[in-house]
Design a protein around this motif. Structure first.
Motif, PDB file in Angstrom:
ATOM      1  N   SER A   8      28.711  37.898  36.128  1.00  0.00           N
ATOM      2  CA  SER A   8      27.897  38.583  35.134  1.00  0.00           C
ATOM      3  C   SER A   8      28.112  40.083  35.190  1.00  0.00           C
ATOM      4  O   SER A   8      28.214  40.748  34.161  1.00  0.00           O
ATOM      5  N   ARG A   9      28.165  40.635  36.399  1.00  0.00           N
ATOM      6  CA  ARG A   9      28.366  42.068  36.523  1.00  0.00           C
ATOM      7  C   ARG A   9      29.743  42.470  36.007  1.00  0.00           C
ATOM      8  O   ARG A   9      29.904  43.520  35.372  1.00  0.00           O
ATOM      9  N   SER A  10      30.753  41.636  36.236  1.00  0.00           N
ATOM     10  CA  SER A  10      32.085  41.922  35.712  1.00  0.00           C
ATOM     11  C   SER A  10      32.053  42.008  34.197  1.00  0.00           C
ATOM     12  O   SER A  10      32.678  42.875  33.597  1.00  0.00           O
ATOM     13  N   ALA A  11      31.311  41.100  33.573  1.00  0.00           N
ATOM     14  CA  ALA A  11      31.210  41.101  32.115  1.00  0.00           C
ATOM     15  C   ALA A  11      30.501  42.356  31.619  1.00  0.00           C
ATOM     16  O   ALA A  11      30.892  42.960  30.611  1.00  0.00           O
ATOM     17  N   ASP A  12      29.437  42.767  32.325  1.00  0.00           N
ATOM     18  CA  ASP A  12      28.726  43.987  31.936  1.00  0.00           C
ATOM     19  C   ASP A  12      29.670  45.184  31.961  1.00  0.00           C
ATOM     20  O   ASP A  12      29.688  46.002  31.040  1.00  0.00           O
ATOM     21  N   LEU A  13      30.430  45.319  33.028  1.00  0.00           N
ATOM     22  CA  LEU A  13      31.306  46.474  33.195  1.00  0.00           C
ATOM     23  C   LEU A  13      32.486  46.443  32.240  1.00  0.00           C
ATOM     24  O   LEU A  13      32.988  47.488  31.850  1.00  0.00           O
ATOM     25  N   GLU A  14      32.936  45.260  31.865  1.00  0.00           N
ATOM     26  CA  GLU A  14      34.119  45.166  31.006  1.00  0.00           C
ATOM     27  C   GLU A  14      33.852  45.774  29.635  1.00  0.00           C
ATOM     28  O   GLU A  14      34.735  46.422  29.052  1.00  0.00           O
ATOM     29  N   LEU A  15      32.666  45.590  29.105  1.00  0.00           N
ATOM     30  CA  LEU A  15      32.316  46.202  27.825  1.00  0.00           C
ATOM     31  C   LEU A  15      32.402  47.722  27.933  1.00  0.00           C
ATOM     32  O   LEU A  15      32.975  48.391  27.067  1.00  0.00           O
ATOM     33  N   GLY A  16      31.850  48.286  29.003  1.00  0.00           N
ATOM     34  CA  GLY A  16      31.905  49.735  29.208  1.00  0.00           C
ATOM     35  C   GLY A  16      33.318  50.238  29.423  1.00  0.00           C
ATOM     36  O   GLY A  16      33.682  51.314  28.923  1.00  0.00           O
ATOM     37  N   ARG A  17      34.121  49.469  30.139  1.00  0.00           N
ATOM     38  CA  ARG A  17      35.517  49.875  30.373  1.00  0.00           C
ATOM     39  C   ARG A  17      36.288  49.953  29.059  1.00  0.00           C
ATOM     40  O   ARG A  17      37.094  50.867  28.846  1.00  0.00           O
ATOM     41  N   PHE A  18      36.062  48.979  28.210  1.00  0.00           N
ATOM     42  CA  PHE A  18      36.770  48.970  26.930  1.00  0.00           C
ATOM     43  C   PHE A  18      36.368  50.175  26.080  1.00  0.00           C
ATOM     44  O   PHE A  18      37.222  50.872  25.514  1.00  0.00           O
ATOM     45  N   LEU A  19      35.075  50.447  25.988  1.00  0.00           N
ATOM     46  CA  LEU A  19      34.607  51.597  25.221  1.00  0.00           C
ATOM     47  C   LEU A  19      35.151  52.905  25.791  1.00  0.00           C
ATOM     48  O   LEU A  19      35.584  53.794  25.050  1.00  0.00           O
ATOM     49  N   HIS A  20      35.141  53.015  27.116  1.00  0.00           N
ATOM     50  CA  HIS A  20      35.638  54.237  27.773  1.00  0.00           C
ATOM     51  C   HIS A  20      37.122  54.449  27.466  1.00  0.00           C
ATOM     52  O   HIS A  20      37.549  55.572  27.135  1.00  0.00           O
ATOM     53  N   ALA A  21      37.902  53.371  27.561  1.00  0.00           N
ATOM     54  CA  ALA A  21      39.345  53.487  27.318  1.00  0.00           C
ATOM     55  C   ALA A  21      39.631  53.862  25.869  1.00  0.00           C
ATOM     56  O   ALA A  21      40.458  54.733  25.592  1.00  0.00           O
ATOM     57  N   ALA A  98      30.730  42.063  24.095  1.00  0.00           N
ATOM     58  CA  ALA A  98      29.288  42.224  23.984  1.00  0.00           C
ATOM     59  C   ALA A  98      28.574  40.880  24.118  1.00  0.00           C
ATOM     60  O   ALA A  98      27.527  40.778  24.775  1.00  0.00           O
ATOM     61  N   ALA A  99      29.127  39.838  23.508  1.00  0.00           N
ATOM     62  CA  ALA A  99      28.530  38.509  23.620  1.00  0.00           C
ATOM     63  C   ALA A  99      28.554  38.026  25.058  1.00  0.00           C
ATOM     64  O   ALA A  99      27.585  37.432  25.551  1.00  0.00           O
ATOM     65  N   LEU A 100      29.655  38.302  25.759  1.00  0.00           N
ATOM     66  CA  LEU A 100      29.763  37.890  27.152  1.00  0.00           C
ATOM     67  C   LEU A 100      28.759  38.643  28.017  1.00  0.00           C
ATOM     68  O   LEU A 100      28.089  38.062  28.880  1.00  0.00           O
ATOM     69  N   ALA A 101      28.645  39.953  27.778  1.00  0.00           N
ATOM     70  CA  ALA A 101      27.706  40.760  28.561  1.00  0.00           C
ATOM     71  C   ALA A 101      26.268  40.324  28.313  1.00  0.00           C
ATOM     72  O   ALA A 101      25.423  40.374  29.215  1.00  0.00           O
ATOM     73  N   ALA A 102      25.972  39.896  27.081  1.00  0.00           N
ATOM     74  CA  ALA A 102      24.619  39.470  26.737  1.00  0.00           C
ATOM     75  C   ALA A 102      24.373  38.001  27.073  1.00  0.00           C
ATOM     76  O   ALA A 102      23.301  37.477  26.795  1.00  0.00           O
ATOM     77  N   ARG A 103      25.378  37.335  27.643  1.00  0.00           N
ATOM     78  CA  ARG A 103      25.302  35.923  28.032  1.00  0.00           C
ATOM     79  C   ARG A 103      25.202  34.990  26.832  1.00  0.00           C
ATOM     80  O   ARG A 103      24.690  33.896  26.923  1.00  0.00           O
ATOM     81  N   TYR A 104      25.668  35.471  25.675  1.00  0.00           N
ATOM     82  CA  TYR A 104      25.684  34.601  24.500  1.00  0.00           C
ATOM     83  C   TYR A 104      26.954  33.775  24.436  1.00  0.00           C
ATOM     84  O   TYR A 104      27.033  32.795  23.706  1.00  0.00           O
ATOM     85  N   ALA A 105      27.968  34.204  25.155  1.00  0.00           N
ATOM     86  CA  ALA A 105      29.267  33.546  25.041  1.00  0.00           C
ATOM     87  C   ALA A 105      29.276  32.219  25.779  1.00  0.00           C
ATOM     88  O   ALA A 105      28.551  32.014  26.754  1.00  0.00           O
ATOM     89  N   ALA A 106      30.122  31.325  25.301  1.00  0.00           N
ATOM     90  CA  ALA A 106      30.304  30.054  26.001  1.00  0.00           C
ATOM     91  C   ALA A 106      31.031  30.297  27.311  1.00  0.00           C
ATOM     92  O   ALA A 106      31.631  31.350  27.531  1.00  0.00           O
ATOM     93  N   GLU A 107      30.956  29.335  28.210  1.00  0.00           N
ATOM     94  CA  GLU A 107      31.661  29.438  29.479  1.00  0.00           C
ATOM     95  C   GLU A 107      33.161  29.597  29.222  1.00  0.00           C
ATOM     96  O   GLU A 107      33.711  28.924  28.344  1.00  0.00           O
ATOM     97  N   PRO A 108      33.820  30.483  29.966  1.00  0.00           N
ATOM     98  CA  PRO A 108      35.272  30.648  29.768  1.00  0.00           C
ATOM     99  C   PRO A 108      36.003  29.333  29.968  1.00  0.00           C
ATOM    100  O   PRO A 108      35.594  28.480  30.764  1.00  0.00           O
ATOM    101  N   ALA A 109      37.071  29.174  29.234  1.00  0.00           N
ATOM    102  CA  ALA A 109      37.874  27.958  29.370  1.00  0.00           C
ATOM    103  C   ALA A 109      38.509  27.901  30.750  1.00  0.00           C
ATOM    104  O   ALA A 109      38.850  28.936  31.322  1.00  0.00           O
TER     105      ALA A 109
END
Length: 309
Positions: A8-21, A98-109
């Motif tokens: 979950s924390r990885s998903a939270d940070l990934e959204l921020g990393r993308f925006l920062h980049a 954003a969906a992954l960070a908010a836990r709306y996304a389905a489990e990764p394949a």
């Protein structure tokens, strides 16, 4: 539980990393701003500039980038996409993060299986002399016909368990001369891996490969930090092949039904053209060398554990 929290924390940070980049790579003049006369400490937009362009508060944006705000509304995501001039693929990736960070996304394949069904191997054989191969989502080469393997000159020198197209592009000494547009090829390769890592950051079939390339290839590390997720695909690919000379082939890649994550790539040339003749020569040359034993592992390449089928 600890593993779930880490994911979950990885998903939270990934959204921020993308925006920062993306913020760092968006120049002020691209969005109608002037650089001004003062010294800018960031190569792209400042946080407050992006927040203003998107119509949100600077505090809210900072929380997004630091992974402390994980439920941006669709309207906020759309505003950020417009402000950053994201294309359709990048915009969709932002929504998925954003969906992954908010836990709306389905489990990764789950990672794709290294086993290719016999009827697919037969299909590859029937496509000869057209080069064709099947790769996993992390670009492991799983099955091929003679031309499909020989097209990547020198790849057959590596044991089957080490044959990965991303590893080849960055670590094989022949790759830079094989592709006249090597820079374009590697950018597309990294964009594909980056998109996968963004929506499935702890994928077991990806983390080892990315770690290896970050360690061994400064070029990969530089592109990885750029966080591009929308590689530009070409309809035709040109190869400067050491065996058959220059050839330009039309390229097509497609998902395989009933085999999640696997893709079939195939190449073709118009009959009677020099490119088609070179393709025939490549297929025949590979067939003559097919009796050679599998090469021993290269000590310069990190050994990957053999996956069980």
């Amino acid at each position: 539980m600890a593993s779930e929290q880490s994911t979950s924390r990885s998903a939270d940070l990934e959204l921020g990393r993308f925006l920062h980049a993306r913020r760092n790579q968006t120049r002020p003049e691209q969005v109608g701003l002037t650089k001004g006369t003062g010294l800018r400490r960031t190569p792209g937009l400042r946080r407050e500039e992006l927040a203003t362009l998107a119509g949100i508060s600077i505090d809210y944006y900072v929380r997004l980038e630091r992974g402390k705000e994980t439920r941006p509304s669709p309207a906020v995501l759309d505003a950020l996409a417009r402000a950053l001039r994201l294309d359709d693929a990048e915009h969709q990736h932002l929504r998925e993060l954003a969906a992954l960070a908010a836990r709306y996304a389905a489990e990764p394949a789950p990672p794709t299986s290294p086993t290719v069904r016999p009827h697919l191997e037969l299909l590859l054989e029937t496509m000869r002399p057209n080069p064709a191969y099947i790769i996993s989502r992390s670009m492991d080469l799983l099955a091929w016909n003679p031309g499909g393997l020989a097209l990547y000159a020198g790849l057959a020198d590596w044991p089957a368990t080490q044959r990965n197209l991303a590893r080849y592009l960055f670590l094989h000494p022949t790759a830079r001369t094989l592709f006249p547009d090597w820079d374009h090829q590697v950018r597309g390769c990294v964009a594909r891996l980056r998109a996968l890592a963004g929506t499935d950051p702890d994928a077991s079939d990806l983390t080892g490969l990315v770690g290896e390339l970050l360690l061994k290839s400064p070029d990969f590390a530089t592109l990885w930090e750029r966080y591009e997720v929308a590689g530009r695909k070409k309809v035709h690919k040109t190869f400067h092949h050491p065996q058959v000379g220059d050839l330009t082939l039309s390229a097509q890649s497609m998902h395989l039904e009933g085999t999640p994550g696997l893709r079939l790539s195939a190449y073709a040339a118009d009959p009677g053209t020099p490119d088609h003749d070179a393709m025939l020569l490549l297929d025949m040359a590979t067939e003559r060398s097919a009796e050679q034993p599998d090469p021993q592992p290269d000590p310069q390449i990190e050994q990957q554990p053999r996956r069980q089928s």
